[in-house]
Design an enzyme around this catalytic site. Sequence first.
Site, mmCIF file in Angstrom:
data_model
loop_
_atom_site.group_PDB
_atom_site.id
_atom_site.type_symbol
_atom_site.label_atom_id
_atom_site.label_comp_id
_atom_site.label_asym_id
_atom_site.label_seq_id
_atom_site.Cartn_x
_atom_site.Cartn_y
_atom_site.Cartn_z
ATOM 1 N N THR A 120 37.379 35.707 42.795
ATOM 2 C CA THR A 120 36.999 36.987 43.439
ATOM 3 C C THR A 120 35.662 37.037 44.064
ATOM 4 O O THR A 120 34.900 36.406 43.901
ATOM 5 C CB THR A 120 37.127 38.166 42.386
ATOM 6 O OG1 THR A 120 36.373 39.397 43.134
ATOM 7 C CG2 THR A 120 36.395 38.118 41.180
ATOM 8 N N TYR A 144 33.653 41.567 34.543
ATOM 9 C CA TYR A 144 34.859 41.243 35.263
ATOM 10 C C TYR A 144 34.311 39.869 36.110
ATOM 11 O O TYR A 144 35.025 38.891 36.156
ATOM 12 C CB TYR A 144 35.391 42.124 36.180
ATOM 13 C CG TYR A 144 36.357 41.646 37.038
ATOM 14 C CD1 TYR A 144 37.468 41.211 36.628
ATOM 15 C CD2 TYR A 144 36.258 41.770 38.389
ATOM 16 C CE1 TYR A 144 38.409 40.451 37.555
ATOM 17 C CE2 TYR A 144 37.187 41.354 39.452
ATOM 18 C CZ TYR A 144 38.298 40.722 39.094
ATOM 19 O OH TYR A 144 39.076 40.232 39.845
#
Length: 331
Positions: A120, A144
């Site tokens: 990501t 995350y």
Amino acid sequence: MSGQPAVLVTGGAGYIGAHACKALAEAGFSPVCYDSLETGHREFVRWGTFVHGDIRDQAKVRETLRQHQIVAVMHFAAFSLVGESVADPQKYYQNNLAGTLTLLAAMREAGCNRLVVSSTGAVYGEVPSGLVSEARECKPINPYGASKWMVERLLADYRSAYDLTAFCLRYFNACGADESGSIGERRKSETHLIPRAMMALQGHLADFAIFGDDYPTPDGTAIRDYIHVTDLADAHVSALRLLLKGHKGGSFNLGTGSGFSVRQVLAAIAAETGREVPRTIMPRRPGDPAELVADPSRARRTLDFLPARSDLRTIVRSAWAWHQKAHPRIS
Ligand SMILES: NC(=O)c1ccc[n+]([C@@H]2O[C@H](COP(=O)([O-])OP(=O)(O)OC[C@H]3O[C@@H](n4cnc5c(N)ncnc54)[C@H](O)[C@@H]3O)[C@@H](O)[C@H]2O)c1
């Protein structure tokens, strides 16, 4: 066994994984979707076989790899809500980090050494304006992003120590939906801009908030790089083909190199739907940069990554077609 090379797709019942299964089937592979259905949907598994399982179940992953004679793994299974990861980091490190370690152990036992992993743009953390290239140091600012960066780090060690080849693909803002209208974005807890705006239009959300209209950007709202999910899926197939030819892999940004502000996205939605999204202005959220736009040149060179569907109009049109089907209007 179909005779076509089989690819295990962890998280294949989720948004991006389902699109990858379709792209794999169209490219002549046989997808085997391995999913716990924790956030995925059984009805999204329309291409290939389904195995209901958790990536943290090493024996089940190993047996699935052996039984289906898997030649490579595409690994999408993860939790991905930033706010939830701040509130409950253990949940994120257990699934995203420990789950990946278990998957890798099962792959080693089964003799499968090719992997394409979802990473990501959140691995970069806070960035100044301008295009972000892979040369930038990764300093994630939430659990995350950290869990994904740790996976990238450990894969670098596995690549050098073991016979593993792996691509880490760093998506920026995945959006849009398959042209068939049969799969798209659907989550119990939706945090992404385009689906939230569309759900507000359909009466499924009482409020739609713009977080910050005082950024140093032309219209004051934050700028992001939006990438169509089908373009992402195609990039995974390109990475897989390279692995099958002996490429060692590496980390690559998947974005377009062009940014759009929240207000520009809302204008594109109004143009497509004929309705203005009702909105409120809220303060900026901590850690949200003014601008996050990928430098995609590395992926362009290595993966022939030329996103064909990631113009804002195509993204919004496909997402709206999906939303009208998936969440009929209630207001
Ligand atoms: N959506 C985005 O904009 C975006 C951006 C960057 C990276 N990513 C990454 O892409 C991947 C896919 O994201 P998505 O948006 O499709 O999410 P999603 O929640 O729709 O899909 C994730 C899938 O993984 C499954 N899963 C989760 N934990 C599992 C486990 N332990 N065992 C088996 N299955 C499990 C879920 O049931 C779900 O089907 C994730 O790794 C995410 O971090 C997404």
